[in-house]
Write a protein that holds these residues in place. Structure first.
Motif, PDB file in Angstrom:
ATOM      1  N   ARG A   1     -93.978 -71.035 -49.481  1.00  0.00           N
ATOM      2  CA  ARG A   1     -92.748 -71.020 -48.500  1.00  0.00           C
ATOM      3  C   ARG A   1     -91.920 -71.789 -49.507  1.00  0.00           C
ATOM      4  NH1 ARG A   1     -93.930 -74.365 -43.548  1.00  0.00           N
ATOM      5  NH2 ARG A   1     -91.990 -73.772 -42.893  1.00  0.00           N
ATOM      6  N   SER A   2     -92.277 -72.902 -50.188  1.00  0.00           N
ATOM      7  CA  SER A   2     -91.318 -73.628 -50.729  1.00  0.00           C
ATOM      8  C   SER A   2     -90.485 -73.150 -52.014  1.00  0.00           C
ATOM      9  CB  SER A   2     -91.868 -74.922 -51.382  1.00  0.00           C
ATOM     10  OG  SER A   2     -92.502 -74.795 -52.681  1.00  0.00           O
ATOM     11  N   LYS A   3     -91.183 -71.938 -52.595  1.00  0.00           N
ATOM     12  CA  LYS A   3     -90.417 -71.096 -53.529  1.00  0.00           C
ATOM     13  C   LYS A   3     -89.275 -70.258 -52.811  1.00  0.00           C
ATOM     14  CE  LYS A   3     -94.987 -70.553 -55.945  1.00  0.00           C
ATOM     15  NZ  LYS A   3     -95.480 -69.236 -56.504  1.00  0.00           N
ATOM     16  N   GLY A   4     -89.304 -70.271 -51.517  1.00  0.00           N
ATOM     17  CA  GLY A   4     -88.315 -69.216 -50.872  1.00  0.00           C
ATOM     18  C   GLY A   4     -88.883 -67.739 -50.746  1.00  0.00           C
ATOM     19  N   LEU A   5     -90.024 -67.688 -50.494  1.00  0.00           N
ATOM     20  CA  LEU A   5     -90.596 -66.050 -50.517  1.00  0.00           C
ATOM     21  C   LEU A   5     -90.550 -66.075 -49.069  1.00  0.00           C
ATOM     22  CD1 LEU A   5     -93.797 -66.708 -52.984  1.00  0.00           C
ATOM     23  CD2 LEU A   5     -91.539 -65.662 -53.393  1.00  0.00           C
ATOM     24  N   SER A   6     -90.425 -64.602 -48.784  1.00  0.00           N
ATOM     25  CA  SER A   6     -90.513 -64.184 -47.426  1.00  0.00           C
ATOM     26  C   SER A   6     -91.848 -64.151 -46.605  1.00  0.00           C
ATOM     27  CB  SER A   6     -90.015 -62.665 -47.224  1.00  0.00           C
ATOM     28  OG  SER A   6     -90.865 -61.660 -47.705  1.00  0.00           O
TER      29      SER A   6
ATOM     30  N   HIS B   1    -100.203 -63.688 -50.538  1.00  0.00           N
ATOM     31  CA  HIS B   1    -100.881 -64.941 -50.793  1.00  0.00           C
ATOM     32  C   HIS B   1    -101.915 -65.193 -49.923  1.00  0.00           C
ATOM     33  CE1 HIS B   1     -98.725 -66.896 -54.062  1.00  0.00           C
ATOM     34  NE2 HIS B   1     -97.581 -65.937 -53.584  1.00  0.00           N
ATOM     35  N   ALA B   2    -101.700 -64.741 -48.666  1.00  0.00           N
ATOM     36  CA  ALA B   2    -102.758 -65.079 -47.430  1.00  0.00           C
ATOM     37  C   ALA B   2    -103.848 -64.107 -47.169  1.00  0.00           C
ATOM     38  CB  ALA B   2    -102.070 -65.421 -46.379  1.00  0.00           C
TER      39      ALA B   2
ATOM     40  N   ASP C   1    -102.454 -75.472 -48.466  1.00  0.00           N
ATOM     41  CA  ASP C   1    -101.254 -76.129 -49.298  1.00  0.00           C
ATOM     42  C   ASP C   1    -100.714 -74.734 -50.025  1.00  0.00           C
ATOM     43  OD1 ASP C   1    -101.468 -78.578 -48.531  1.00  0.00           O
ATOM     44  OD2 ASP C   1    -102.054 -79.485 -50.468  1.00  0.00           O
ATOM     45  N   TYR C   2    -101.201 -74.015 -50.455  1.00  0.00           N
ATOM     46  CA  TYR C   2    -100.690 -72.993 -51.311  1.00  0.00           C
ATOM     47  C   TYR C   2     -99.937 -72.059 -50.723  1.00  0.00           C
ATOM     48  CZ  TYR C   2    -105.000 -70.257 -50.413  1.00  0.00           C
ATOM     49  OH  TYR C   2    -106.117 -69.660 -49.805  1.00  0.00           O
TER      50      TYR C   2
ATOM     51  N   ALA D   1    -102.662 -76.818 -54.243  1.00  0.00           N
ATOM     52  CA  ALA D   1    -101.198 -76.353 -54.015  1.00  0.00           C
ATOM     53  C   ALA D   1    -101.151 -74.803 -54.779  1.00  0.00           C
ATOM     54  CB  ALA D   1    -100.131 -77.104 -54.312  1.00  0.00           C
TER      55      ALA D   1
ATOM     56  N   ARG E   1     -86.420 -64.102 -56.586  1.00  0.00           N
ATOM     57  CA  ARG E   1     -85.454 -64.935 -56.111  1.00  0.00           C
ATOM     58  C   ARG E   1     -84.463 -64.933 -57.398  1.00  0.00           C
ATOM     59  NH1 ARG E   1     -85.881 -68.944 -52.950  1.00  0.00           N
ATOM     60  NH2 ARG E   1     -83.804 -68.141 -52.483  1.00  0.00           N
TER      61      ARG E   1
ATOM     62  N   THR F   1     -97.825 -73.456 -48.116  1.00  0.00           N
ATOM     63  CA  THR F   1     -96.555 -74.464 -48.123  1.00  0.00           C
ATOM     64  C   THR F   1     -95.889 -74.232 -49.312  1.00  0.00           C
ATOM     65  OG1 THR F   1     -98.081 -75.665 -46.859  1.00  0.00           O
ATOM     66  CG2 THR F   1     -95.622 -76.490 -47.461  1.00  0.00           C
ATOM     67  N   MET F   2     -96.886 -74.211 -50.486  1.00  0.00           N
ATOM     68  CA  MET F   2     -95.982 -74.204 -51.845  1.00  0.00           C
ATOM     69  C   MET F   2     -95.377 -72.764 -51.925  1.00  0.00           C
ATOM     70  SD  MET F   2     -96.464 -75.152 -55.298  1.00  0.00           S
ATOM     71  CE  MET F   2     -96.401 -74.117 -56.951  1.00  0.00           C
TER      72      MET F   2
ATOM     73  N   ASN G   1    -102.422 -71.172 -55.634  1.00  0.00           N
ATOM     74  CA  ASN G   1    -103.349 -70.046 -54.866  1.00  0.00           C
ATOM     75  C   ASN G   1    -104.637 -69.653 -55.689  1.00  0.00           C
ATOM     76  OD1 ASN G   1    -104.573 -67.761 -53.609  1.00  0.00           O
ATOM     77  ND2 ASN G   1    -102.567 -67.362 -52.863  1.00  0.00           N
TER      78      ASN G   1
END
Lengths: 314, 369
Positions: free
Chosen positions: A217-222, A230-231, A211-212, B120, B138, A214-215, B122
């Motif tokens: 991604r939802s911030k618009g990070l590349s 993050h990963a 989920d984190y 959700a 951003r 996807t989260m 990290n």
């Protein structure tokens, strides 16, 4: 965090103690006592008793252990009966070779496995991932001694890029030293690359489902930022744990490669000493290798704690 | 945004924009490729949302609510997904954009609050960085400004000693605090639309109310539109301007909140309402559970998807899919025998007289054929 470290240090001390007892007993459990080796054809019961008394081997075991451990703490691991060489000195000569071998091979392994896994995990089961998977699996299935021979044939005998055998110490000539260490390192690194690639790839793939991510991604990070910031960190724990075990076993497991390339490392020396029944040599080297193994794994645990704040509470 | 406008509208863009809906979704459909076949998670949904309004999306687990809002945002897995339909957001069709272009909208213009703040956020990254990274990358703030903004954000969502909290990891916070942090992250770049996916499901009831209040206050202060997804009609009763009820990937009823609570037409909406505990119910009264479970979306049945569980079911419901029709201005429903209509009353009393779920009987007959 500090209490966690303290706890681990106590554990470490306990493990080192057990190792030292085992290393000490190791020699006493082997058939044939050192007097046989020392006396050779001049073996008589009185001469043997005299030798045992001189060496302190007639005393009770706990007392022998304490004397030995005290000496070890002072850096005195005894002298080889055969070569009269100081064990500590022999180790000081041999161990840096292994250290260098392990460091160079692990740097190569991480430098290749990390980017491969990062790229492959973005598109699992697509062309790049499959290619990298097959290639590393191929590396994993080639035994180090075969790879060593192939490398020596191609890179040393055919194109003379590197010396085929022998070792030049770092202090004599850094460049020659590096050249003499490259081929054995490459031979050792193959298996590590495959294991590291596979572990990191599969952990990354499952982390990227979280989920984190996807989260993020939802911030618009590349994608690149998400992958690296993050990963990667939460995906690196099993990689590091296996690297710890792997490095430890390479310290002695490099024997075959050392033998093929005529590098006088610890693994090489241990085998020589065992066949010569040079018991103080075996004991000292086994102790050093075991302690190194424990220290490496402690360092890895510490690194994992640094990377994963959730463990610190435990 | 690039549309040509009349001179007057161009001079007063804000005035005209206020009358345009912020979000217009037209016939949105999303399917997933799975080993068991194609799952039609969202199946032709249309809705509109004006600026600074709240739309409640209500339905059971598996009704497609989460997929709906993720499809609106375009935040779907990269592979094995088919999305069609239009999502017109502030004048642009997001449905036509790829992820690279969508990313410019994500976070800054529309943001999402996820259901479970434990998974959700990290777990190995400090709250501070999770909050400041979008501000820096951003919104283009420098380190110091980003930290100050983050502190202000945490304070505005009701987190005590926010500056110290920036150094915390998610596992060091309580569930309610984590959800507040998540809201702060979503609000960071000042989105025009907030998509909240069951933001209170994992929380205690008292904390639920607090978190919903935080959302409400922030929404009013920022004149931000919100889609509030929940399985609990009680959550949206006082907080949404209008409600869309979803079942099996479709909107089966939508109207203003008052109309939904006063005169729901769709038997499913009625059933959902009867499953809310009420203070004025007699002590010991049983909650009316909806029998059965939502359908498997890999095999789309003909007829109304709710028919097998419906007390108002007739033969027609099994064979013909009811279209979404406008029964009163702004009130849409998809039912052949709506609650309160003569057809509905008749179907209900016939089914009641039979004593069994009519659907079960009809289904058995189908099998025997």
């Amino acid at each position: 965090m500090l209490s966690y470290l303290a706890k681990r240090l106590v554990q470490l001390a306990a493990v080192v103690f057990v190792i030292s007892v085992l290393a000490f007993l190791l020699v006493h459990l082997l058939p044939g006592d050192p007097s046989v080796t020392i006396l050779g054809p001049f073996d008589t019961p009185t001469a043997r008793a005299e030798i045992l008394r001189q060496l302190g081997l007639d005393k009770p075991l706990p007392q022998q252990y304490l004397t030995w451990a005290g000496n070890v703490l002072h850096g005195n691991l005894g002298r080889s009966f055969l070569t009269k060489q100081s064990v500590a000195h022999a180790i000081a000569e041999a161990f840096p070779i292994d250290l260098e071998l392990v460091i160079v091979s692990q740097v190569i392994a991480f430098a290749l496995a990390l980017p491969l896994a990062l790229v492959a995990s973005r598109r699992p089961n697509r062309a790049f991932d499959r290619l990298a998977g097959t290639a590393t699996f191929g590396l994993l299935s080639i035994p180090a001694f075969i790879l060593a021979v192939i490398l020596a044939l191609v890179l040393a005998v055919e194109i003379h890029a590197f010396p085929a055998t022998g070792f030049t110490s770092l202090t004599t000539s850094p460049v020659q030293n590096l050249r003499s260490i490259v081929l054995p390192s490459l031979a050792l690194t193959a298996g590590s690359i495959a294991v590291y690639f596979r572990l990191l790839r599969s952990d990354l793939i499952s982390t990227l489902q979280e989920d984190y991510i996807t989260m993020a991604r939802s911030k618009g990070l590349s994608d690149r930022y998400i992958l690296l910031r993050h990963a990667l960190r939460p995906s690196s724990f099993s990689l590091l744990a296996s690297a710890g075990i792997n490095i430890g076993s390479l310290l002695t497991g490099a024997f075959v490669v050392e033998y093929l390339f005529q590098l006088p490392g610890i693994g090489y020396q241990i085998v020589e000493s065992i066949s010569a029944r040079d018991y103080l040599m075996v004991q000292g080297m086994a102790l050093v290798v075991a302690v190194a193994y424990v220290v490496v794994n402690f360092a890895v645990d510490f690194l994992i704690v640094l990377l994963d704040p959730r463990i610190r509470r435990a | 945004m690039t549309k040509s406008r009349s001179g007057l509208a161009a001079a007063f863009p804000a005035a005209t924009e206020l009358h345009d809906p912020l979000l217009e979704v037209v016939d949105l459909a999303t399917s997933f490729q799975t080993p068991r076949g194609l799952v039609r998670a969202v199946d032709g949904v249309s809705l509109t949302l004006a600026r600074s309004r709240t739309l409640g999306v209500v339905g059971e687990t598996g009704s497609g609510k989460t997929v709906l809002i993720r499809s609106i945002m375009g935040l779907l897995p990269r592979h094995g997904v088919q999305r069609s339909g239009k999502v017109i957001f502030a004048g642009r069709d997001l449905g036509a954009l790829g992820e690279r272009d969508l990313r410019r909208v994500w976070g800054t213009e529309m943001a999402m609050v996820f259901q479970d703040p434990m998974t959700a956020l990290n777990p190995v990254v400090r709250i501070g960085r999770q909050l400041t990274e979008s501000l820096r990358l951003r919104a283009g703030l420098d380190r110091k400004a980003a930290i100050e903004t983050a502190v202000a954000l945490l304070e505005s969502v009701g987190i005590a000693s926010p500056r110290e909290r920036l150094r915390s990891y998610p596992h060091e916070l309580s569930g309610g605090m984590r959800q507040r942090v998540m809201i702060a992250i979503a609000l960071a770049c000042g989105p025009k639309l907030l998509l909240a996916d069951e933001p209170t499901t994992g929380l205690d009831v008292t904390v639920q109310a607090q978190v919903l209040d935080v959302l409400g206050t922030q929404q009013a202060e920022r004149s931000m539109a919100m889609i509030l997804v929940t399985h609990d009609l009680g959550v949206v009763a006082t907080r949404a301007d209008s409600i869309a009820v979803m079942y099996a990937g479709r909107v089966v009823e939508s109207a203003s909140t008052a109309v939904i609570f006063d005169s729901a037409k769709m038997p499913y909406t009625e059933a959902l309402m009867r499953s809310i505990p009420r203070l004025d119910a007699p002590p010991g009264a049983r909650l009316a559970a909806i029998p059965g479970r939502p359908p498997d979306l890999t095999t789309v049945p003909t007829g109304c998807a709710f028919a097998p569980r419906c007390a108002y079911v007739t033969e027609r419901c099994i064979h013909e899919t009811p279209p979404l029709t406008e029964s009163a201005p702004g009130h849409y429903h998809a039912c052949w025998n709506p609650v309160g209509s003569p057809e509905g009353e008749q179907a209900f009393s016939t089914n009641l007289a039979k004593g069994v779920m009519a659907a079960v009987e009809i289904a058995q007959r189908e099998v025997r054929k």
